[in-house]
Design a protein around this motif. Structure first.
Motif, PDB file in Angstrom:
ATOM      1  N   UNK A 154     -54.079 -11.110 -27.338  1.00  0.00           N
ATOM      2  CA  UNK A 154     -54.871 -11.871 -26.380  1.00  0.00           C
ATOM      3  C   UNK A 154     -54.543 -11.387 -24.967  1.00  0.00           C
ATOM      4  N   UNK A 155     -54.741 -10.084 -24.740  1.00  0.00           N
ATOM      5  CA  UNK A 155     -54.489  -9.508 -23.425  1.00  0.00           C
ATOM      6  C   UNK A 155     -55.585  -9.933 -22.448  1.00  0.00           C
ATOM      7  N   UNK A 156     -55.330  -9.713 -21.150  1.00  0.00           N
ATOM      8  CA  UNK A 156     -56.221 -10.210 -20.116  1.00  0.00           C
ATOM      9  C   UNK A 156     -57.630  -9.620 -20.208  1.00  0.00           C
ATOM     10  N   UNK A 157     -57.748  -8.364 -20.629  1.00  0.00           N
ATOM     11  CA  UNK A 157     -59.086  -7.783 -20.715  1.00  0.00           C
ATOM     12  C   UNK A 157     -59.938  -8.485 -21.768  1.00  0.00           C
ATOM     13  N   UNK A 222     -55.417 -20.192 -24.955  1.00  0.00           N
ATOM     14  CA  UNK A 222     -56.404 -19.443 -25.745  1.00  0.00           C
ATOM     15  C   UNK A 222     -55.837 -19.248 -27.143  1.00  0.00           C
ATOM     16  N   UNK A 223     -56.697 -19.334 -28.139  1.00  0.00           N
ATOM     17  CA  UNK A 223     -56.250 -19.251 -29.531  1.00  0.00           C
ATOM     18  C   UNK A 223     -57.138 -18.276 -30.296  1.00  0.00           C
ATOM     19  N   UNK A 224     -56.525 -17.405 -31.072  1.00  0.00           N
ATOM     20  CA  UNK A 224     -57.250 -16.522 -31.985  1.00  0.00           C
ATOM     21  C   UNK A 224     -56.722 -16.786 -33.387  1.00  0.00           C
ATOM     22  N   UNK A 238     -52.336 -17.089 -36.725  1.00  0.00           N
ATOM     23  CA  UNK A 238     -53.085 -16.908 -35.497  1.00  0.00           C
ATOM     24  C   UNK A 238     -52.192 -16.516 -34.337  1.00  0.00           C
ATOM     25  N   UNK A 239     -52.815 -16.303 -33.179  1.00  0.00           N
ATOM     26  CA  UNK A 239     -52.103 -15.973 -31.950  1.00  0.00           C
ATOM     27  C   UNK A 239     -52.487 -16.994 -30.887  1.00  0.00           C
TER      28      UNK A 239
END
Length: 249
Positions: A154-157, A222-224, A238-239
């Motif tokens: 979950x990087x800024x880009x 933020x969640x993935x 998840x991350x």
């Protein structure tokens, strides 16, 4: 050139369908519309004249080749030390190519949205309409040598996405640098429509920021989530990324 692939999901189809519904039903009372377009999601396939504006190459622009680079990129993304390893020359060239195609696709999508707003301005009632633009994620091309989007990073880009709010009668714009979440959008819409925000809503209205006022700093998340085994109904993998002030975990 018939070999050049253009998107199968033109955003103008969604925009024009909404205009058709708007005109056919002669909507005069307050309405809410959510218009979802796929571009500029991959594959990056803009129409002409946008194709070729950032990169004159026609490599990988054919439909059957557009995703041929995925195995190589996925292999790199899955390397444990991929963020510190030097990129192979072939992959460096490939990423530059895709980044340019992505910029072309953004330009194409932006133009279609501009055309849509122009059509709305021709219709009565537009001056009393709030328009909000956002996205589900960005694409990564250079950060930590991680490319495109998806688990686990979950990087800024990927997480730094557009949130543009245009109020009725607004002519100018400005940039607000506060960290906010998409979960704030529903409360903001209700507030702008002078509808009380229910206490159970997790998000908060961003209207104070639009009025040059301050909002207390709040932790952003933020969640993935990743798919489990189909037999397992509970998602356990998840991350999570957390922003607090100038810090991110």
């Amino acid at each position: 050139d018939k070999k050049v692939f253009t998107t199968e999901f033109p955003p103008e189809l969604a925009f024009n369908k909404f205009l058709e519904v708007l005109d056919k039903n002669k909507i005069r009372e307050p309405f809410f519309a959510w218009i979802h377009v796929l571009p500029p999601h991959g594959p990056y396939a803009p129409t002409k004249p946008f194709a070729g504006t950032f990169n004159s190459s026609w490599e990988l622009r054919e439909k059957n080749k557009m995703y041929s680079y995925n195995p190589e990129i996925n292999k790199h993304n899955n390397e444990i030390d991929s963020d510190i390893l030097p990129l192979p020359e072939k992959l460096t060239r490939l990423i530059k190519l895709l980044a340019d195609y992505y910029d072309e696709f953004i330009s194409y999508t932006d133009r279609q949205f501009k055309n849509f707003i122009g059509e709305l301005q021709k219709r009565k009632g537009f001056n009393n309409t709030v328009n909000i633009v956002s996205a589900d994620h960005g694409e990564s091309f250079y950060e930590h040598n991680y490319f495109q989007h998806g688990p686990p990073h979950l990087y800024e880009q990927v997480t730094n996405i557009p949130l543009i709010i245009m109020e009725p009668g607004q002519n100018g714009g400005r940039i607000i640098n506060n960290i906010v979440e998409q979960i704030d959008i529903p409360a903001t819409i209700l507030d702008l429509a002078n509808i009380p925000v229910p206490s159970w809503m997790e998000g908060r209205s961003l209207v104070p920021l639009l009025r040059d006022k301050e909002l207390p700093e709040k932790t952003a998340i933020a969640v993935s989530l990743y798919k489990n085994n189909p037999a397992d109904p509970i998602t356990t993998k998840g991350t999570i990324a957390v922003w607090e002030g100038d810090y991110k975990l």
